[in-house]
Design an enzyme around this catalytic site. Structure first.
Site, PDB file in Angstrom:
ATOM      1  N   ASP A 145       0.817  -1.205   0.000  1.00  0.00           N
ATOM      2  CA  ASP A 145       0.000   0.000   0.000  1.00  0.00           C
ATOM      3  C   ASP A 145       0.853   1.258   0.000  1.00  0.00           C
ATOM      4  OD1 ASP A 145      -2.048   1.798   0.131  1.00  0.00           O
ATOM      5  OD2 ASP A 145      -2.645   1.329   2.183  1.00  0.00           O
ATOM      6  N   ASP A 163      -1.739   4.969  -5.839  1.00  0.00           N
ATOM      7  CA  ASP A 163      -2.060   4.225  -4.615  1.00  0.00           C
ATOM      8  C   ASP A 163      -2.171   2.737  -4.932  1.00  0.00           C
ATOM      9  OD1 ASP A 163      -2.997   3.188  -2.262  1.00  0.00           O
ATOM     10  OD2 ASP A 163      -4.873   4.301  -2.245  1.00  0.00           O
TER      11      ASP A 163
END
Length: 441
Positions: free
Chosen positions: A72, A270
């Site tokens: 992440d 992201d």
């Protein structure tokens, strides 16, 4: 007969030894890498569909235990589901992490950076450091910060087990309980000082650079450090200063090589997001363009397929994304803060083919999940690209790449990735003292 079997065994041994030599360090040393020069590489598992996440395997603690963590780049803090005790945990592949030592206090620099100035209330120096993280899909993790060892093998042959801070999560919320992310936690690789990468940089173990290569066929690799940056061929775009995310500023969208009225989209990279999210206005405009272009192409709405909000079916079920992609036009994001810099997106980069044989749009309405005007570039856009987040030079770069093969540090990357196949599970296991993925957003 015996001679033939002997020759076959000898050939098999030589092939295995050659493959292993391409992946394993030449020597094992207990010395840490030279200041700021070490790199670590991890095989990646997972896919955009049907799993909905990419993950690495990390070993944590003494003795080290294996955990699967979500990759992440959209958040900073790494955390594990934790037996502290766990008041609300989700199903996971491994037993809960049991904290044994080094509870972090609220005055620790990692705790201070995590909460940010003005938001950090510390009533007593010995008070524990609590955390709470909310994600774009309305999932969350609540817990305390701890420290433990993370055994790592560097590409220069050294092995080291730094003491790193991470979250011990004892209360997790997941909105989509029908499709739980069956991993143990999140590997936060954002720009903040609480990230694992920033902590390693502060210890002079590696540069503050992280990169990933996510294969459209599933799998790929992740790396820390700058040893795997190719000599040429990378398209670089500057990061916005003072941003809390990997933000590249506004971009204009092209459809089929032509400019559109979809302009000035604030872009954030992201890897924790499976799909890409556009702001409501941009999303609706793009859907209108795509549907208008599909007129007369023998595709009809597949409203019965709930895999994603917008799906189509053909005259017969699609067998692969390539079969479906021929009906769609490419996209491109042109970044206004960097002259002539574009993120090129073939239809394979924004579509999925479901188990029912329908084709679905992998771009979602960010307004429906509270993203406002922010546009999130998720894994689906990042497939089959080497993506590099360079916090040292404050830039993000990308280039087409074969993500099915692990890179070899001894080769010249300027000529591309002509690399050994990464499918050998035994070799990959030996390479891997860290990582797998978790939070679908």
């Amino acid at each position: 007969m015996h001679r033939e079997l002997y020759l076959k065994a000898l050939v098999l041994f030589l092939l295995t030894w050659t493959a292993a030599a391409a992946y394993q360090p030449r020597s094992i040393s207990k010395k840490p890498p030279k200041s700021g020069t070490g790199s670590v590489i991890f095989p990646v598992s997972g896919n955009v569909y049907p799993k909905g996440y990419y993950h690495v395997t990390m070993r944590i603690g003494q003795p080290p235990k294996t955990y699967f963590l979500d990759i992440d780049t959209g958040s900073d803090l790494t955390w594990l589901q934790c037996d502290a005790p766990c008041t609300k945990c989700t199903p996971a592949p491994h037993s809960l992490y049991k904290p044994k030592r080094n509870l972090i206090t609220c005055l620790d620099p990692v705790c201070v950076s995590l909460h940010g100035p003005g938001n950090h209330n510390c009533e007593a120096p010995e008070e524990q450091c609590d955390y709470e993280i909310d994600y774009a899909d309305h999932g969350s993790s609540l817990g305390v910060l701890v420290k433990d060892t993370f055994p790592l093998k560097f590409t220069n042959g050294s092995t080291v087990a730094p003491l790193l801070a991470f979250g011990c999560g004892y209360n997790q919320e997941v909105q989509d309980t029908a499709h739980l992310p069956y991993t143990d936690g999140v590997l936060g690789l954002g720009v903040g000082k609480s990230s694992i990468l920033a902590q390693l940089r502060n210890m002079d173990m590696t540069r503050n650079v992280v990169g990933h290569c996510l294969s459209g066929q599933g799998g790929g690799f992740l790396f820390f450090g700058d040893d795997f940056i190719p000599n040429s061929g990378i398209i670089w775009a500057p990061l916005l200063s003072q941003s809390k995310y990997y933000s590249l500023g506004p971009a204009n969208l092209q459809f089929g090589g032509q400019a559109t009225n979809i302009k000035g989209l604030p872009i954030v990279f992201d890897s924790g997001s499976t799909y890409t999210y556009f702001s409501s206005q941009a999303y609706n405009a793009l859907v209108s363009l795509i549907k208008g272009d599909l007129n007369g192409k023998q595709l009809t709405d597949a409203v019965e397929d709930k895999s994603l909000p917008i799906c189509w079916k053909g005259a017969k079920p699609f067998k692969s994304i390539r079969d479906a992609a021929s009906h769609f036009k490419p996209l491109a994001l042109s970044f206004t803060n960097a002259k002539s810099v574009q993120l090129q997106l073939q239809p394979e980069s924004y579509l999925i083919v479901t188990e029912r044989g329908n084709v679905c749009l992998g771009i979602l309405n960010g307004g429906e999940v509270g993203l406002g005007n922010t546009n999130i570039i998720g894994d689906i856009f990042l497939q089959d690209k080497l993506v590099i987040y360079d916090n040292e030079r404050q830039q993000v770069g990308w280039a087409p790449a074969n993500c099915n093969r692990l890179p070899n540090i001894d080769r010249d990357y300027g000529e591309g990735f002509g690399l050994p196949n990464a499918a050998d599970d035994g070799i990959l296991e030996d390479m891997c003292t860290a990582g797998f993925s978790f939070w679908k957003r």
